[in-house]
Design an enzyme around this catalytic site. Structure first.
Site, PDB file in Angstrom:
ATOM      1  N   TYR A 106       0.830  -1.203   0.000  1.00  0.00           N
ATOM      2  CA  TYR A 106       0.000   0.000   0.000  1.00  0.00           C
ATOM      3  C   TYR A 106       0.866   1.256   0.000  1.00  0.00           C
ATOM      4  CZ  TYR A 106      -4.376  -2.535   0.818  1.00  0.00           C
ATOM      5  OH  TYR A 106      -5.478  -3.332   0.691  1.00  0.00           O
ATOM      6  N   ASP A 150     -31.340   0.041 -17.927  1.00  0.00           N
ATOM      7  CA  ASP A 150     -31.516  -0.277 -19.344  1.00  0.00           C
ATOM      8  C   ASP A 150     -30.195  -0.705 -19.972  1.00  0.00           C
ATOM      9  OD1 ASP A 150     -32.950  -0.628 -21.679  1.00  0.00           O
ATOM     10  OD2 ASP A 150     -32.733   1.446 -22.326  1.00  0.00           O
ATOM     11  N   GLY A 187     -32.076  36.999   9.929  1.00  0.00           N
ATOM     12  CA  GLY A 187     -33.393  37.267  10.498  1.00  0.00           C
ATOM     13  C   GLY A 187     -34.266  38.042   9.534  1.00  0.00           C
TER      14      GLY A 187
END
Length: 686
Positions: free
Chosen positions: A137, A503, A308
């Site tokens: 790795y 599909d 606000g």
């Protein structure tokens, strides 16, 4: 008392709002060389990737890579390694697909970057098959990928493999380090983030000077170094290391201003000193930091006041709009010759908008974030006013857009679904959509041009009189199956959100100039996690924890539809697995998915399905002879029979009548990677 309570609540809300905006808009943490210690930092999120902190779950991003002859020294080879389109690499670097790139020259690589739902990290996933017994790795991350991934990320992404005991042929998922702009960066005009690979002698200033694309304010047309510091949470005296990445914010597509200084590494890399500090930290840095924190808190309070006001304004406006009727929602089903397209059409009632528009106003606004909205006149010019000689097939025309070949497809109906899926996917085995045009009730989709047509043409029309198609060899067929599996596995497991194609068939698999497979036609594709108000979801009851979706609109092509979908409208990812099994059988036999029966009895006459015939081949006696008779005669017995059997067995598992008996797409992909590795080693002369 009430005043005190209100003040305390307001203060709490203010701090909550401050922390919300701070963390949502925070930049990314520099990895700081911790990628070299694979096991001590395995669970640290910043060694696995960049956090999903932006408003977009996917985006176009850029990587850098240094050419490394003889393996990775062209747009084609680098694109294959990094999972990027070679033509896009060639275009942005002003080269051709096959040009040889000098050693250590910096190459810009465009990729699609997506937020992984499981890790909440941005990643661009590609694949790598281990070629040598000495590979680890650590070597894959730091040598092969030059630091674009880490050993920690590889271990996290490949949990089924023993990290200390890797073997040749293992197929690794490789998550490459990319990111999308944060909300603050987007507000500042940043459109892209580039993952730059640090090398010896680099500094943040030199990196910033390498690219145009504007982080803002950088002299000489480069990127402002401060924007790079901010993007990576670095200070001017921070140390940066080779084999790590830093994010470079860009306001436009990247272009290199000058060649990056490449200083050869010392002979003994173990004695390599850290990169020296870039700029000395001034004495008033601390005071400046507190000034900026003060400005941030002040900005947060100001934002609270504005928020606000905005809440009040929107509430007031909504109260007026509530008297208007809700837009009508309709479902439209369109069945065509080559594919059955199902669309959910949402009609809006804004002004006098034409009700026959092919894309809803929502779809246009969403799609324009990353696609080009072409003018119809541009498409006319590109196709020679849609001349017949430029017609590829049906309503698809060949055109030239900005010097590049393109396939331009005219469609009717609401195609927002296909647009919004393809706009966020950039996988080398999925067709790329570059833009669209809306004109007089039609939508024109502009795709990458795929020179060699469909897989169906190559398998079923290679005996035409014009000899347009030659027979595919064994290795080509396995590579195509592998690439389609790679694309489907990406759609099922790595796309965000994941998708079911619905599909899949050989006519929806296209082959480019390098015979690389591209999955196309996403008209009926759908997200695996559906909205609750669209379809009913039921537990699969033993299907591996999958969620089933039910639909009354069963559309598809004879021979590719799974039994549970055909009979009951059940939709799961195993629907694609079944169809892919049929495609494998087409590759093996050269036959079509469904062929007319040769029986003389009209009462029992029905199509012969490949999905049913394979069971008769592999079961019972004389399997070897039956399998040889099943294989495409155009292969002329030029194939390894043991691998043919393995591939046929895999296909039979994919088309199992019981969906719970079918493998997942990830398992199919891993099996095919082994078959491909063995096929590439197969010598037909032996």
């Amino acid at each position: 008392m009430e005043l005190g309570f209100f003040s305390s609540s307001a203060l709490t809300f203010t701090f909550s709002l401050f922390f919300f905006f701070f963390f949502c808009n925070a930049q990314q943490t520099y990895i700081n060389n911790k990628q070299l210690d694979c096991y001590n930092y395995k669970n640290d999120s910043f060694t696995n990737g960049y956090s999903c902190n932006g408003p977009d779950t996917s985006c176009t991003s850029y990587l850098t890579f240094r050419s490394h002859p003889p393996n990775y020294d062209s747009a084609n080879s680098i694109g294959y390694l990094l999972g990027s389109e070679p033509s896009m690499i060639a275009k942005i670097n002003n080269i051709t697909d096959v040009d040889k790139i000098p050693l250590d020259k910096l190459v810009i690589v465009p990729v699609s970057c997506s937020c992984s739902t499981s890790s909440n990290l941005y990643q661009h996933n590609t694949r790598y098959i281990l070629k040598y017994s000495s590979e680890t790795y650590f070597s894959v991350a730091n040598d092969t990928y030059q630091g674009l991934t880490t050993c920690q990320a590889l271990m996290t992404r490949n949990p089924d493999y023993e990290s200390r005991n890797l073997s040749v042929g293992l197929n690794l998922v490789v998550p490459l380090r990319c990111a999308c702009p944060s909300r603050n960066q987007t507000a500042a005009g940043v459109k892209y983030l580039l993952s730059y690979l640090i090398t010896w002698g680099d500094s943040i200033s030199s990196i910033a000077e390498t690219f145009s694309g504007g982080g803002g304010g950088g002299g000489g047309g480069g990127v402002d170094p401060q924007s790079v510091y901010d993007a990576n949470e670095l200070e001017p005296d921070s140390t940066i290391f080779p084999f790590t990445t830093v994010l470079v914010p860009l306001k436009s597509e990247p272009k290199m201003i000058q060649a990056t200084s490449l200083i050869p590494p010392p002979t003994d890399q173990s004695s390599l000193p850290p990169t020296p500090p870039i700029e000395p930290k001034t004495n008033n840095t601390s005071s400046k930091k507190w000034v900026w924190i003060g400005i941030g808190i002040g900005s947060g309070l100001l934002l609270l006041v504005l928020s606000g006001f905005l809440v009040w304004f929107l509430g007031h406006r909504r109260s007026k709009q509530s008297k208007e009727p809700f837009p009508e929602v309709k479902r439209v089903v369109v069945v065509g010759d080559s594919s059955a397209d199902e669309y959910n059409s949402k009609q809006t009632s804004h002004g006098n908008r034409d009700s026959y528009w092919s894309v809803s106003s929502e779809g246009v606004r969403y799609a324009m974030d990353s696609l080009i909205l072409y003018r119809f006149e541009e498409l006319q010019t590109a196709t020679g006013f849609f001349r017949e000689e430029n017609r590829i097939k049906g309503s698809v025309y060949r055109g030239v857009m900005n010097g590049d070949n393109a396939a331009i497809k005219r469609m009717k109906g609401d195609v927002s679904n296909e647009i919004n899926i393809l706009k966020q996917i950039n996988h080398s085995n999925v067709i790329r959509l570059s833009g669209f045009c809306i004109h007089e009730g039609n939508t024109f989709l502009v795709y990458e041009f795929v020179e060699n047509g469909s897989l169906s043409d190559w398998l079923h029309h290679n005996h035409d009189e014009n000899k347009k198609y030659h027979s595919l060899g064994w290795k080509q067929r396995v590579q195509i199956a592998y690439q389609v599996a790679d694309g489907l596995n990406y759609l099922h497991n790595d796309a965000n959100p994941p998708y079911i194609h619905k599909d899949l068939k050989s006519s929806n698999i296209l082959l480019d100039g390098n015979m690389r497979a591209k999955i196309a036609n996403f008209g009926v594709a759908r997200s695996i996690v559906m909205e609750n108000n669209q379809e009913e979801e039921v537990d699969s009851g033993g299907g591996g924890g999958e969620q089933m979706q039910l639909t009354m609109h069963v559309v598809g092509t004879q021979g590719y539809m799974a039994p549970e979908y055909l009979e009951n409208g059940v939709i799961t990812p195993k629907l694609d697995v079944f169809a892919f099994g049929v495609v494998i059988l087409e590759l093996l036999s050269g036959r079509e998915a469904a062929t007319p029966s040769e029986s003389d009895n009209e009462k029992t006459e029905r199509d012969v399905l490949l999905s049913e015939s394979i069971k008769m081949v592999l079961e019972g006696e004389n399997v070897r002879e039956k399998l040889i008779n099943f294989i495409d005669p155009s292969l002329k017995q030029d194939y390894p029979l043991d691998l043919v059997f393995s591939m046929a067995q895999l296909a039979m598992d994919c088309v199992a009548p019981d969906l719970t008996s079918r493998p997942t797409m990830l398992n199919v992909f891993m099996s095919l990677s082994k078959i491909l590795s063995s096929s590439l080693d197969w010598d037909p002369s032996v």
